[in-house]
Every structure is written in structure tokens, then in C-alpha cells.
Design an enzyme around this catalytic site. Structure first.
Site, short mmCIF file in Angstrom:
data_model
loop_
_atom_site.label_atom_id
_atom_site.label_comp_id
_atom_site.label_asym_id
_atom_site.label_seq_id
_atom_site.Cartn_x
_atom_site.Cartn_y
_atom_site.Cartn_z
N HIS A 1 0.84 -1.20 0.00
CA HIS A 1 0.00 0.00 0.00
C HIS A 1 0.88 1.25 0.00
O HIS A 1 1.72 1.43 0.87
CB HIS A 1 -0.90 0.02 1.24
CG HIS A 1 -2.05 -0.93 1.14
ND1 HIS A 1 -3.19 -0.80 1.90
CD2 HIS A 1 -2.25 -2.03 0.37
CE1 HIS A 1 -4.04 -1.79 1.60
NE2 HIS A 1 -3.47 -2.55 0.68
N TYR B 1 -9.92 5.04 6.59
CA TYR B 1 -10.23 5.46 7.96
C TYR B 1 -11.35 6.48 7.88
O TYR B 1 -11.21 7.51 7.22
CB TYR B 1 -9.01 6.11 8.62
CG TYR B 1 -7.89 5.15 8.97
CD1 TYR B 1 -7.75 4.67 10.26
CD2 TYR B 1 -6.97 4.74 8.01
CE1 TYR B 1 -6.73 3.81 10.60
CE2 TYR B 1 -5.93 3.88 8.33
CZ TYR B 1 -5.82 3.41 9.63
OH TYR B 1 -4.79 2.55 9.96
N PRO C 1 -5.22 0.30 18.31
CA PRO C 1 -4.89 -0.19 16.97
C PRO C 1 -5.05 0.83 15.86
O PRO C 1 -4.71 0.53 14.70
CB PRO C 1 -5.87 -1.36 16.79
CG PRO C 1 -7.02 -1.04 17.69
CD PRO C 1 -6.42 -0.33 18.86
N LYS D 1 0.30 -0.17 14.98
CA LYS D 1 1.68 -0.18 15.44
C LYS D 1 2.07 -1.34 16.36
O LYS D 1 3.26 -1.49 16.67
CB LYS D 1 1.99 1.13 16.17
CG LYS D 1 1.94 2.36 15.29
CD LYS D 1 2.93 2.25 14.15
CE LYS D 1 2.84 3.42 13.20
NZ LYS D 1 3.61 3.16 11.97
N TYR E 1 3.24 6.71 9.88
CA TYR E 1 2.50 5.52 9.48
C TYR E 1 3.43 4.48 8.83
O TYR E 1 3.34 3.29 9.12
CB TYR E 1 1.37 5.88 8.52
CG TYR E 1 0.27 4.85 8.47
CD1 TYR E 1 -0.85 4.96 9.30
CD2 TYR E 1 0.33 3.76 7.62
CE1 TYR E 1 -1.86 4.00 9.28
CE2 TYR E 1 -0.67 2.79 7.59
CZ TYR E 1 -1.76 2.93 8.42
OH TYR E 1 -2.75 1.98 8.41
#
Length: 402
Positions: A80, A208, A300, A304, A392
């Protein structure tokens, strides 16, 4: 009840827990010629099927590749290069590749565990599953021991060092004296209802969603299997959520405009997970080292948990390698401070993602508008987007103590 005692077995490192932290540590030590035994309270089947997170940072991907564990990940994992944030009826993309030159890999934690177990057994390494009554003794001396019950007998590992990789509810953290251990914790007023579904993901990248009815997340495990989450009360009864209600709520919270719709399918697993931020300091006491969830938990939202565990054991393995190579203890002495510097930055990121994307019962209309303004700024400012992207894809694993 009396148990027969098996003569103690000498090993350089005793590892408690066959999750990603313990198994990767054993693999790294094997590559360095350091002996270890891994013990695990659950069965092999249980740990290989235990569904957890599935987003691997660039650094985690690199470690798995460099140590010969990444072949199946590279075949089956989903690379991704960005992620999508949905809020106020819009969808906006954060481009990791453009902002950082890096990416993340979607590959289930249980798949990493399978790969590590296979490599461990293929190399002749030892994993003892289904143990009970694990005890740690002598960590303040030079010869700590780990003992456990297996098949009606008490077995003992006589170690140079003990690695506590047995998760939040394991025995390792409790072996550090209460007057030494400091705990920092925040419990969140919500949880995640998560499902695995036999349905093709409706997006090629994670989504998200900040919605007035609560947070939602679209993730995936493969081109055929979707992993989806809904914000819910932390003590929610799963019986209150038949499949039809779950899909209805997901469609609302993840709504993507005209023509966009989740493809629904059979739900093959579902459950509710409470959320907390947790750090235990120090991560070393005497000859005991904590790693992974035994030392820290993150919500979550930032993806991580396993990545932090990989960072921990990479630092620990290097310290142990230096010790056995030339007797140097600097790496081991700095282990806790080295790991905690990164851990607290990751805690900050995970908390920030969580507070930005979830609804809070005590939030005012001001709080709601501020939250939407933050998302708007994040997705229109290159500097702000870069902050999210670099966290990220993963902060450096080699940051030492300040």
C-alpha cells in the site's frame, strides 16, 4: 500436587511467548549463533490462527526480508502506497510514496507467526507449546531460570538472560518488583467491533472514516477477504450485532458517494476489542528484558502493535549479539531507554490518530468542529500530511536514548 522434575536444560536465552516478538527474537538469535528455547502457553494451532493486526511498516518488511522470512509475504502481501481518510462526506488520500518514498505491507500478523514458526522448526530450533505455571526466578543474579509444567513434569531452563515476550497478560512483567516498575496507562471509552468477511475489499487501500455515528475502518487480508471495524462501547455484547446490523452500520459510516458501496459477504469471524494505551518502564530489570505487548500496548488506530515488537527485539538481539561476541554490555544497558524513546513517539501517534478519528460521548459541538478542521488541515497541508505519512510507514528503529 507433586510433579516430577526434569533436569535443568542450559540455554543462553530463555524466551517466554511464541508471538511475533518471541519468535522473531529467537530467529535473530539463531542467525547470530545464540541458543534459545521458546515456551508458549497456547497451542501451535491457536497462535497460528490468532487474528491480530496486519499492517507492516517499511522497517518491519525490511527486517523480515533481510532475515530470510519475507518470501511468502512478498508473494501474498498487499503493498500500500497510501491511505484514505473519509470525513464530512469526502474521501481524501494521503500518498505515502510521494511524501516519504516508502510504503506499508498488508500481511496478517498470524501469517508472520506461521512463517516464523516454520523457519524456527526448519532450523532445528525448539518451541515448547501448551506449557503452564511458568515461573521466572533469579533475574537479579547471573543465572536466572525459567520453569514450566509440561506433560505432568516441571522443566527448567537455566539461562544467561530471559526475554519476556508473553503479552499484556503474561507472567514476565509481574516478575519485576513493584517498587521498580512504573506503569502509564489510558483506557479509552470505546472499543472496536471487528469482522472478517468473505467479500472483496471495496478499496485497494485502507479507509479510515470519521463519522458522527462513530469511527469505521476498511482493511483487508487478501483480494477476497475484508477486515472491517466499527467503533462501539468497550463492553458491547457481540450478540447485539447480527451480521445484518453490522453491514448496515458499515455502509453508513463508510459511505463513499454515489456508486460506491461495500460488497457484503459471509462474516467468518467477529469480536469486540477494548482499547488502551499502556507503557511499563523500565523494560529491563537484571537479566530480564520485556519486549512487545508485555511492555506496551497501543490502540490499533495507528497499526503499530506488532511493528513496535519488531523494533524491540531488533534492539535486544543486537545487544545480546554484542554481549556474546565481545562481552560488551552497553547495548543491553541501553535497551530500555533505546526502545522507550521510539515507543513514546509511537504512543503519541496512536493516541493522536485515535482522538482525531473517534467520537467521544462528552464531546461538545466545538470539539466536533475542531476535529473536522484538523482532518481538513491534515489533508490539505503537505507538511501535516507528511507528519502522518512518516509515522505511518514507520519511524526509524535505531533511535538511541536521548
Amino acid at each position: 500436587m507433586a510433579h516430577r522434575h526434569v533436569p535443568a536444560k542450559k540455554v543462553q536465552v530463555g524466551i517466554i511467548g511464541a508471538g511475533p516478538a518471541g519468535l522473531l527474537l529467537a530467529h535473530l538469535l539463531h542467525l547470530a549463533g545464540i541458543s534459545s528455547v521458546v515456551i508458549e502457553a497456547k497451542s501451535r494451532k491457536y497462535v497460528e490462527e490468532r487474528i491480530r493486526a496486519g499492517v507492516l511498516e517499511q522497517g518491519t518488511v525490511d527486517v523480515l526480508r533481510e532475515t530470510g522470512i519475507g518470501a511468502r509475504m512478498d508473494r501474498e502481501g498487499l503493498l500500500h502506497h497510501g491511505t484514505i481518510l473519509k470525513f464530512a462526506g469526502e474521501a481524501r488520500r494521503i500518498d505515502f510514496q510521494d511524501l516519504t518514498g516508502q510504503a506499508v505491507m498488508v500481511y496478517g500478523q498470524h501469517e508472520v507467526v506461521k512463517d516464523l514458526i516454520a523457519a524456527r522448526l526448519e532450523s532445528g530450533g525448539e518451541i515448547v507449546f501448551d506449557v503452564s505455571d511458568t515461573r521466572i526466578d533469579g533475574i537479579e543474579g547471573r543465572e536466572p531460570t525459567v520453569s514450566y509444567l509440561k506433560d505432568g513434569a516441571r522443566h527448567t531452563l537455566a539461562c544467561d538472560f530471559v526475554a519476556g515476550c508473553d503479552g499484556f497478560h503474561g507472567v514476565s512483567r509481574a516478575a519485576i518488583p513493584a517498587d521498580v516498575l512504573r506503569v502509564y496507562e489510558r483506557v479509552y471509552p470505546f472499543g472496536w467491533l471487528g469482522i472478517l468477511a468473505k467479500s472483496p475489499p471495496a478499496s485497494e487501500e485502507l479507509i479510515y472514516a470519521n463519522h458522527e455515528r462513530g469511527f469505521a475502518l476498511l482493511s483487508m487480508r487478501s483480494p477476497e477477504i475484508s477486515r472491517l471495524y466499527l467503533q462501539c462501547p468497550p463492553d458491547e455484547e457481540i450478540a447485539n450485532w447480527p451480521d445484518e446490523r453490522i453491514w448496515e452500520e458499515l455502509q453508513v459510516r463508510l459511505a463513499g458517494g454515489e456508486g460506491w458501496r461495500l460488497e457484503e459477504g459471509p462474516v467468518i469471524q467477529k469480536g469486540v476489542t477494548a482499547m488502551r494505551s499502556f507503557v511499563a518502564e523500565p523494560m529491563r530489570h537484571g537479566r530480564l528484558f520485556l519486549a512487545g505487548d508485555a511492555a506496551h500496548i497501543v490502540p490499533p488506530t495507528g497499526a503499530k502493535g506488532m511493528n513496535l515488537a519488531v523494533g524491540d527485539v531488533r534492539v535486544l538481539a543486537r545487544g545480546l549479539e554484542a554481549f556474546y561476541r565481545d562481552g560488551g554490555e552497553d547495548g543491553l544497558a541501553a535497551y530500555s531507554d533505546t526502545c522507550l524513546r521510539r515507543i513514546w513517539k509511537v504512543q503519541r501517534f496512536s493516541w493522536w490518530m485515535t482522538q482525531m478519528l473517534h467520537t467521544f460521548d462528552d464531546a461538545s459541538p466545538f470539539d466536533r468542529r475542531r476535529q473536522l478542521a484538523e482532518l481538513d488541515y491534515l489533508t490539505t497541508s503537505r507538511a501535516a500530511a507528511t507528519t502522518l505519512a512518516e509515522n505511518y510507514v514507520g519511524l526509524p528503529m535505531d533511535w538511541g536514548p536521548q
